[in-house]
Design a protein around this motif. Structure first.
Motif, short mmCIF file in Angstrom:
data_model
loop_
_atom_site.label_atom_id
_atom_site.label_comp_id
_atom_site.label_asym_id
_atom_site.label_seq_id
_atom_site.Cartn_x
_atom_site.Cartn_y
_atom_site.Cartn_z
N GLY A 33 0.81 -1.52 -0.03
CA GLY A 33 -0.14 0.10 0.17
C GLY A 33 0.05 1.91 0.28
O GLY A 33 0.63 2.34 -0.18
N ALA A 34 2.23 0.94 -0.07
CA ALA A 34 3.08 2.42 -0.10
C ALA A 34 4.49 2.17 -1.17
O ALA A 34 4.80 0.49 -0.80
CB ALA A 34 2.96 3.10 1.14
N HIS A 35 5.09 3.00 -0.80
CA HIS A 35 6.27 3.60 -1.58
C HIS A 35 6.89 2.53 -0.85
O HIS A 35 8.24 2.02 -1.39
CB HIS A 35 7.22 4.71 -1.71
N LYS A 36 6.91 2.31 0.74
CA LYS A 36 8.26 2.05 1.40
C LYS A 36 8.56 0.64 1.26
O LYS A 36 9.84 0.10 0.99
CB LYS A 36 7.58 1.55 3.03
N VAL A 37 7.96 -0.48 0.38
CA VAL A 37 8.01 -1.64 -0.43
C VAL A 37 9.47 -1.87 -1.08
O VAL A 37 10.42 -2.42 -1.35
CB VAL A 37 7.01 -2.22 -0.73
N PRO A 60 -6.76 8.18 -1.29
CA PRO A 60 -5.22 8.70 -0.52
C PRO A 60 -5.11 8.63 1.14
O PRO A 60 -6.18 8.39 2.07
CB PRO A 60 -4.87 10.09 -0.68
N ALA A 61 -3.41 7.87 1.80
CA ALA A 61 -2.75 8.06 2.51
C ALA A 61 -2.79 9.65 2.87
O ALA A 61 -2.86 10.11 2.14
CB ALA A 61 -1.62 7.27 2.39
N LEU A 62 -3.31 9.33 4.54
CA LEU A 62 -3.13 11.42 4.90
C LEU A 62 -1.86 11.34 4.70
O LEU A 62 -1.51 13.19 4.32
CB LEU A 62 -3.40 10.43 6.84
N GLY A 96 14.50 2.98 7.05
CA GLY A 96 12.97 3.24 6.12
C GLY A 96 12.65 4.38 5.41
O GLY A 96 12.21 4.58 5.13
N SER A 97 13.43 5.06 6.07
CA SER A 97 13.56 6.21 4.61
C SER A 97 15.13 6.72 4.32
O SER A 97 15.83 6.72 5.14
CB SER A 97 12.71 7.64 5.48
N VAL A 98 14.95 8.18 3.79
CA VAL A 98 16.65 8.83 3.49
C VAL A 98 16.54 9.98 4.01
O VAL A 98 17.65 10.40 4.44
CB VAL A 98 16.50 9.48 2.10
N VAL A 113 7.01 14.92 2.23
CA VAL A 113 7.94 14.80 3.36
C VAL A 113 8.01 14.04 5.05
O VAL A 113 7.33 15.59 5.28
CB VAL A 113 9.50 15.86 3.24
N GLY A 114 8.12 13.20 5.27
CA GLY A 114 8.86 12.77 6.23
C GLY A 114 10.20 13.09 7.28
O GLY A 114 10.21 13.83 7.33
N GLY A 115 10.65 12.01 6.22
CA GLY A 115 12.02 11.45 6.65
C GLY A 115 12.33 12.59 5.31
O GLY A 115 13.70 12.83 4.78
N GLY A 116 11.73 11.23 3.84
CA GLY A 116 11.84 12.23 2.57
C GLY A 116 12.25 11.58 1.51
O GLY A 116 12.73 11.74 0.41
N SER A 117 11.36 9.53 1.74
CA SER A 117 12.20 8.87 1.05
C SER A 117 10.84 9.32 -0.29
O SER A 117 11.67 8.83 -1.32
CB SER A 117 11.93 7.44 1.56
N ASN A 118 9.84 9.26 -0.61
CA ASN A 118 9.04 9.45 -1.26
C ASN A 118 9.49 10.50 -2.18
O ASN A 118 9.54 9.77 -4.08
CB ASN A 118 7.55 8.99 -1.49
N ALA A 119 9.33 11.52 -2.00
CA ALA A 119 10.29 12.43 -2.33
C ALA A 119 11.63 12.32 -2.49
O ALA A 119 11.69 12.86 -4.18
CB ALA A 119 10.20 13.85 -1.10
C1 LIG Z 1 5.91 7.41 5.53
C2 LIG Z 1 5.21 7.17 4.85
C3 LIG Z 1 5.40 8.63 4.13
C4 LIG Z 1 6.57 9.42 4.42
O1 LIG Z 1 8.28 8.65 4.56
P1 LIG Z 1 8.21 9.90 3.94
O2 LIG Z 1 10.38 9.02 4.07
O3 LIG Z 1 9.29 10.80 3.63
O4 LIG Z 1 8.51 8.74 2.15
C5 LIG Z 1 4.97 9.21 3.01
N1 LIG Z 1 3.92 8.23 2.75
C6 LIG Z 1 3.16 7.39 3.14
C7 LIG Z 1 1.76 6.44 2.25
C8 LIG Z 1 3.56 6.46 3.70
O5 LIG Z 1 3.14 5.41 4.59
#
Ligand SMILES: *Cc1c(COP(=O)(O)O)cnc(C)c1O
Length: 395
Positions: free
Chosen positions: A88-92, A352-354, A193-195, A236-242
């Motif tokens: 359900g997200a980019h994390k995988v 969408p995810a929040l 889990g992130s950058v 951007v949380g940690g920033g990996s999807n960005a």
């Molecule tokens: C964890 C998560 C994020 C935030 O993480 P980033 O490393 O900034 O991408 C953003 N969107 C979803 C759906 C997430 O699960």
């Protein structure tokens, strides 16, 4: 040509990055640093990584021209559908890559930290896939707040260890994970889990998420005849999807990059996670970056309605993108994100995810041209947030 937006050999982006780690961790980090590029660039890794992304994760994810959303904002809005990935997200994308690296290094045991549980689930998933032992550290408070993800991790065979020190949230889980890694240097791999984290993690995770913009290029070419968009927007949380959505456009200044942080109840409300606005330079999680801290350098607990953006720092790449003005940093409040989520659901039939809803929420704050090609990275799906959405509906 050397890019100033890729980590240098010591893991720096301008003044940000590096590896600020206890001496006891040095051998583990050095082993990874010496090997990660060799492994990622090898033909055998690329073949297996791409095969799993296709057959297991379901990539490529679509690039969808959202017609009603585009009409509403008077421009051409494409959604990069990371929400359609397995789990359900980019994390995988990242956990698949790192689990292959861990295997290549001969590691038998995987540890991870998780806040909301999304990264824990993505890690437990690939550990099940590869039959590796998985231990996830999670703050005691987060374990209570995120019960469904804890159940998922357990079903996937992971051991979830509560972090009971400090504020009993993400940063304490991170401390526990680091402590465990120091105690088990031989057989254990720390899957971040992130950058964020010490070099080489930010660069490694950015490379593993770069698949997002790699696909965007050929997909845009198919849609528009041109490989580059005018604007890319990502939360951007940690920033990996960005980082993944920006990666192949970093050096092309004709592409506008917009990073969206969570403003919680308002940037200056005291309940926010808008790090670029509120933070300053310090060391977090082994890396020199921008973080929210008090006058004594103690981390300030961030707040956002979205658990994935509730992080007190940003990765060093993003600290540099902000400082150099290569990316424009914007933010959205809880309410703006909720409204954007209801709007996307109504206009396009996509919940969408929040986290992703924060990226959508800035659309109304930007003046677009009619023929502008805008890509919003839809980082995840909203199933996990349904309870929050229902609770706030009609408020
Ligand atoms: C964890 C998560 C994020 C935030 O993480 P980033 O490393 O900034 O991408 C953003 N969107 C979803 C759906 C997430 O699960």
């Amino acid at each position: 040509m050397k890019s100033k937006f890729k980590a240098d050999k010591n893991g720096y982006y301008g003044q940000f990055g590096g590896a600020f780690i206890p001496e006891l961790l040095y051998p583990n980090v050095k082993e990874l640093e010496d090997n990660y590029l060799k492994i990622i660039e090898s033909e055998s890794f690329q073949k297996e990584y791409k095969r799993l992304l296709k057959d297991y994760v379901g990539r490529p994810t679509p690039l969808y021209l959202a017609p009603r959303l585009s009409e509403k904002y008077g421009t051409q809005i494409y959604l990069k559908r990371e929400d359609l990935n397995h789990t359900g997200a980019h994390k995988v994308n990242n956990t698949i890559g790192q689990i292959l690296i861990a295997k290549q290094l001969g590691k038998k045991r995987i540890i991870a930290e998780t806040g909301a549980g999304q990264h824990g689930v993505a890690t437990a998933t690939v550990c099940a896939l590869m039959n590796l032992e998985c231990v996830v550290f999670m703050g005691e408070i987060d374990i209570k707040r995120q019960a469904p993800n804890v159940a998922r991790m357990k079903m996937l065979g992971a051991k979830v260890v509560p972090a009971t020190s400090g504020s009993k949230t993400l940063k304490d889980a991170t401390n526990e994970a680091i402590r465990d890694w120091i105690g088990n240097p031989e057989d254990t791999y720390y899957l971040i889990g992130s950058v964020v984290g010490p070099h080489p993690y930010p660069d490694m995770v950015a490379r593993l998420q770069a698949i997002i913009s790699e696909e965007m290029k050929w997909q845009l070419k198919e849609h528009t005849g041109k490989e580059t968009p005018d604007t890319v927007i990502a939360c951007v949380g940690g920033g990996s999807n960005a980082a993944g959505a920006f990666y192949h456009f970093l050096d092309d200044e004709s592409v506008e990059l917009i990073a969206v942080e969570a403003a919680g109840l308002g940037v200056h409300s005291g309940e926010s996670a808008a790090t670029s606005q509120l933070g300053d330079v310090g060391v977090l999680h082994g890396s020199k970056t921008i973080l929210m801290q008090d006058e004594y350098g103690q981390v300030i607990e961030p707040y956002s309605i979205s658990a994935g953006l509730d992080y007190p720092g940003i990765g060093p790449l993003h600290a540099y993108l902000n400082e150099s003005n290569r990316a424009k940093f914007m933010n959205a409040t809880d309410q703006e994100a909720l409204d954007a989520a209801y709007e996307l659901t109504k206009l396009e039939g996509i919940i969408p995810a929040l986290e992703s809803a924060h990226a959508l929420a800035v659309l109304e704050k930007i003046d677009f041209k009619k023929d502008q090609v805008v890509v919003v990275n839809l980082s995840g799906r909203g199933d996990k947030d349904l309870e929050t959405y229902i609770k706030h509906l009609g408020k």
